[in-house]
Write an enzyme that holds these catalytic residues in place. Structure first.
Site, PDB file in Angstrom:
ATOM      1  N   TYR A  58       0.872  -1.181   0.000  1.00  0.00           N
ATOM      2  CA  TYR A  58       0.000   0.000   0.000  1.00  0.00           C
ATOM      3  C   TYR A  58       0.910   1.232   0.000  1.00  0.00           C
ATOM      4  O   TYR A  58       1.421   1.668   1.038  1.00  0.00           O
ATOM      5  CB  TYR A  58      -0.936   0.031   1.218  1.00  0.00           C
ATOM      6  CG  TYR A  58      -1.781  -1.217   1.415  1.00  0.00           C
ATOM      7  CD1 TYR A  58      -2.028  -2.110   0.378  1.00  0.00           C
ATOM      8  CD2 TYR A  58      -2.338  -1.507   2.653  1.00  0.00           C
ATOM      9  CE1 TYR A  58      -2.775  -3.254   0.559  1.00  0.00           C
ATOM     10  CE2 TYR A  58      -3.112  -2.645   2.846  1.00  0.00           C
ATOM     11  CZ  TYR A  58      -3.315  -3.519   1.801  1.00  0.00           C
ATOM     12  OH  TYR A  58      -4.068  -4.651   1.994  1.00  0.00           O
ATOM     13  N   TYR A 204     -11.260  -9.617   3.811  1.00  0.00           N
ATOM     14  CA  TYR A 204     -11.019  -8.281   3.219  1.00  0.00           C
ATOM     15  C   TYR A 204     -12.062  -7.987   2.147  1.00  0.00           C
ATOM     16  O   TYR A 204     -12.743  -8.886   1.678  1.00  0.00           O
ATOM     17  CB  TYR A 204      -9.580  -8.097   2.745  1.00  0.00           C
ATOM     18  CG  TYR A 204      -9.113  -8.855   1.508  1.00  0.00           C
ATOM     19  CD1 TYR A 204      -9.549  -8.534   0.228  1.00  0.00           C
ATOM     20  CD2 TYR A 204      -8.181  -9.867   1.629  1.00  0.00           C
ATOM     21  CE1 TYR A 204      -9.083  -9.191  -0.899  1.00  0.00           C
ATOM     22  CE2 TYR A 204      -7.709 -10.547   0.513  1.00  0.00           C
ATOM     23  CZ  TYR A 204      -8.167 -10.190  -0.750  1.00  0.00           C
ATOM     24  OH  TYR A 204      -7.714 -10.860  -1.853  1.00  0.00           O
ATOM     25  N   PHE A 205     -12.173  -6.699   1.807  1.00  0.00           N
ATOM     26  CA  PHE A 205     -13.263  -6.172   0.961  1.00  0.00           C
ATOM     27  C   PHE A 205     -14.631  -6.421   1.607  1.00  0.00           C
ATOM     28  O   PHE A 205     -15.590  -6.806   0.919  1.00  0.00           O
ATOM     29  CB  PHE A 205     -13.269  -6.796  -0.438  1.00  0.00           C
ATOM     30  CG  PHE A 205     -12.153  -6.364  -1.353  1.00  0.00           C
ATOM     31  CD1 PHE A 205     -11.539  -5.128  -1.226  1.00  0.00           C
ATOM     32  CD2 PHE A 205     -11.731  -7.194  -2.384  1.00  0.00           C
ATOM     33  CE1 PHE A 205     -10.512  -4.737  -2.089  1.00  0.00           C
ATOM     34  CE2 PHE A 205     -10.714  -6.816  -3.255  1.00  0.00           C
ATOM     35  CZ  PHE A 205     -10.101  -5.597  -3.108  1.00  0.00           C
TER      36      PHE A 205
HETATM   37  N1  LIG Z   1      -4.873  -9.144   1.991  1.00  0.00           N
HETATM   38  C1  LIG Z   1      -5.171  -8.598   0.826  1.00  0.00           C
HETATM   39  O1  LIG Z   1      -4.711  -9.024  -0.243  1.00  0.00           O
HETATM   40  C2  LIG Z   1      -6.104  -7.422   0.804  1.00  0.00           C
HETATM   41  C3  LIG Z   1      -6.694  -7.016  -0.412  1.00  0.00           C
HETATM   42  C4  LIG Z   1      -7.544  -5.923  -0.383  1.00  0.00           C
HETATM   43  C5  LIG Z   1      -7.806  -5.257   0.816  1.00  0.00           C
HETATM   44  N2  LIG Z   1      -7.204  -5.665   1.966  1.00  0.00           N
HETATM   45  C6  LIG Z   1      -7.445  -4.989   3.258  1.00  0.00           C
HETATM   46  O2  LIG Z   1      -8.834  -4.955   3.480  1.00  0.00           O
HETATM   47  C7  LIG Z   1      -9.230  -3.611   3.757  1.00  0.00           C
HETATM   48  C8  LIG Z   1     -10.627  -3.412   3.279  1.00  0.00           C
HETATM   49  O3  LIG Z   1     -10.684  -3.424   1.861  1.00  0.00           O
HETATM   50  P1  LIG Z   1     -11.065  -2.117   1.032  1.00  0.00           P
HETATM   51  O4  LIG Z   1     -10.827  -0.927   1.902  1.00  0.00           O
HETATM   52  O5  LIG Z   1     -10.370  -2.151  -0.267  1.00  0.00           O
HETATM   53  O6  LIG Z   1     -12.597  -2.354   0.739  1.00  0.00           O
HETATM   54  P2  LIG Z   1     -13.926  -2.270   1.630  1.00  0.00           P
HETATM   55  O7  LIG Z   1     -13.625  -2.274   3.070  1.00  0.00           O
HETATM   56  O8  LIG Z   1     -14.826  -3.293   1.090  1.00  0.00           O
HETATM   57  O9  LIG Z   1     -14.509  -0.833   1.212  1.00  0.00           O
HETATM   58  C9  LIG Z   1     -13.934   0.338   1.726  1.00  0.00           C
HETATM   59  C10 LIG Z   1     -14.462   1.560   0.972  1.00  0.00           C
HETATM   60  O10 LIG Z   1     -15.867   1.720   1.186  1.00  0.00           O
HETATM   61  C11 LIG Z   1     -16.171   3.110   1.308  1.00  0.00           C
HETATM   62  N3  LIG Z   1     -16.729   3.311   2.664  1.00  0.00           N
HETATM   63  C12 LIG Z   1     -16.218   2.852   3.842  1.00  0.00           C
HETATM   64  N4  LIG Z   1     -17.006   3.208   4.870  1.00  0.00           N
HETATM   65  C13 LIG Z   1     -18.039   3.903   4.343  1.00  0.00           C
HETATM   66  C14 LIG Z   1     -19.167   4.541   4.911  1.00  0.00           C
HETATM   67  N5  LIG Z   1     -19.408   4.537   6.210  1.00  0.00           N
HETATM   68  N6  LIG Z   1     -20.020   5.173   4.062  1.00  0.00           N
HETATM   69  C15 LIG Z   1     -19.802   5.189   2.747  1.00  0.00           C
HETATM   70  N7  LIG Z   1     -18.739   4.613   2.153  1.00  0.00           N
HETATM   71  C16 LIG Z   1     -17.858   3.975   2.941  1.00  0.00           C
HETATM   72  C17 LIG Z   1     -14.856   3.878   1.126  1.00  0.00           C
HETATM   73  O11 LIG Z   1     -14.662   4.175  -0.260  1.00  0.00           O
HETATM   74  P3  LIG Z   1     -15.285   5.450  -1.027  1.00  0.00           P
HETATM   75  O12 LIG Z   1     -15.496   6.546  -0.034  1.00  0.00           O
HETATM   76  O13 LIG Z   1     -14.274   5.761  -2.081  1.00  0.00           O
HETATM   77  O14 LIG Z   1     -16.546   4.922  -1.604  1.00  0.00           O
HETATM   78  C18 LIG Z   1     -13.827   2.822   1.507  1.00  0.00           C
HETATM   79  O15 LIG Z   1     -12.571   3.055   0.956  1.00  0.00           O
HETATM   80  C19 LIG Z   1      -8.174  -2.765   3.047  1.00  0.00           C
HETATM   81  O16 LIG Z   1      -8.132  -1.443   3.539  1.00  0.00           O
HETATM   82  C20 LIG Z   1      -6.947  -3.566   3.311  1.00  0.00           C
HETATM   83  O17 LIG Z   1      -6.415  -3.239   4.590  1.00  0.00           O
HETATM   84  C21 LIG Z   1      -6.387  -6.759   1.980  1.00  0.00           C
END
Ligand SMILES: NC(=O)c1ccc[n+]([C@@H]2O[C@H](COP(=O)([O-])OP(=O)(O)OC[C@H]3O[C@@H](n4cnc5c(N)ncnc54)[C@H](OP(=O)(O)O)[C@@H]3O)[C@@H](O)[C@H]2O)c1
Length: 313
Positions: A58, A204-205
């Site tokens: 990241y 995640y996600f």
């Molecule tokens: N191990 C791996 O390979 C891997 C891969 C991917 C991710 N991860 C980890 O998993 C974590 C979560 O994944 P992610 O952040 O990509 O996806 P996510 O948690 O599914 O979605 C996060 C996104 O949703 C939106 N959001 C969050 N809270 C909100 C709210 N209260 N109201 C409205 N929109 C909101 C924001 O984007 P917007 O404001 O732009 O809409 C935020 O960036 C990552 O941060 C990372 O630490 C790990």
């Protein structure tokens, strides 16, 4: 609040964490500002979140640096820092490398960037092709014995690869894609294996990159440099199906005077398979809102309705 225990270790933390790929992750999302990233992490801690999930890739170390700066004035022992490594750019190209020597160097560099003398959870971010998995995990076990890490994680490993990696019983936690839109691990044998081997699961996600917050409609558009422009959930026909299913969650959210995002996060917190859910965020107010999910209790009927509404999408 019930705390989550990580694997067979003494690492305990809140069942809601914070994903920080949008903190300094300028290679994943456009227009990120360092000061916003720091405020976002601090908002999480101020609202009761104790696990911070970052990774070398990241921002190629920048997320770790910003997380390190953000936590300087907090009690380090109250926090659970999880980071990951395996991306190797030393040849000029991106390769995945689990070689014990490389991983050992990566841990030392992560410690420096985070400004800490121990990492609570260190994950092999992705499996490589060549390194025997138990050898890579063995390198992490030696780092654990030296006190540099406290728990051993693996991420993006298939079930067969997890079994290979856990040959000596050293794996404590698995991080993999899982959400209400991607529930495969409930039926593919993963739940049973992790449970039998006391391995924690971190999905995640969890918000399906924002899709499960209920804020999108068909007009949503993402620039080419936003990771969402490449994600299948945001492409038809899945996008329409997901938008329709998310609307079924809204009455449950309304009944709790909560948002769809909080309701979805409460589902993960109540799911016995999940140890810690790590939604990401772009703004401190999103983190503050998401933290309220820690106090939202779903009835078993609501829990099942949410699961079924999104299962077949
Ligand atoms: N191990 C791996 O390979 C891997 C891969 C991917 C991710 N991860 C980890 O998993 C974590 C979560 O994944 P992610 O952040 O990509 O996806 P996510 O948690 O599914 O979605 C996060 C996104 O949703 C939106 N959001 C969050 N809270 C909100 C709210 N209260 N109201 C409205 N929109 C909101 C924001 O984007 P917007 O404001 O732009 O809409 C935020 O960036 C990552 O941060 C990372 O630490 C790990």
């Amino acid at each position: 609040m019930t705390k989550s225990v990580i694997g067979k270790t003494d690492v305990t933390t809140t069942p809601l964490g914070l994903g920080t790929n949008a903190v300094g992750g300028y290679n994943l999302f456009p227009n990120l500002k360092d000061e916003d990233g720091i405020k976002l992490v601090q908002a999480g801690i101020d609202h009761g979140i104790r696990l911070l999930d970052t990774a070398y890739v990241y921002g190629l170390g920048h997320s770790e640096e910003l997380v390190g700066q953000a936590i300087k004035n907090y009690d380090r022992h109250e926090l659970t820092i999880a980071t990951k490594g395996a991306h190797d750019f030393s040849s000029g190209e991106e390769i995945i490398n689990n070689d014990p020597k490389f991983i050992t160097q990566q841990v030392d560099q992560s410690l420096q960037r985070l400004g800490t003398d121990y990492i609570d959870i260190y994950y092999l971010h992705f499996p490589d092709h060549d390194t025997p998995k138990a050898e890579a995990v063995g390198a992490l076990q030696r780092l654990r014995e030296q006190g540099k890490i406290r728990a051993i994680g693996i991420s993006n490993f298939s079930l067969a690869q997890i079994k290979e990696a856990n040959a000596d019983g050293y794996v404590d936690v698995v991080e993999d894609e899982f959400s209400l839109l991607h529930q495969d691990h409930l039926t593919d044998g993963m739940v049973e294996y992790l449970h039998e081997n006391q391995i924690s699961f971190v999905p995640y996600f969890p918000l399906a990159s924002g899709l499960l917050t209920g804020k999108y409609d068909h007009l949503a558009e993402f620039p080419a440099d936003d990771i969402r422009s490449q994600i299948a959930d945001f492409k038809e026909p899945r996008f329409t199906k997901a938008l329709t299913a998310v609307e079924q969650i809204r009455p449950i959210a309304d009944a709790h005077e909560a948002t769809v995002a909080q309701t979805v996060l409460a589902w993960y917190i109540q799911n016995p398979f999940i140890s810690v859910v790590i939604p990401g965020a772009k703004r401190p107010d999103q983190v503050a809102a998401n933290a309220k999910a820690l106090n939202l209790e779903l009835s078993s009927e609501e829990y099942q309705t949410i699961e079924q509404a999104l299962y077949l999408v």
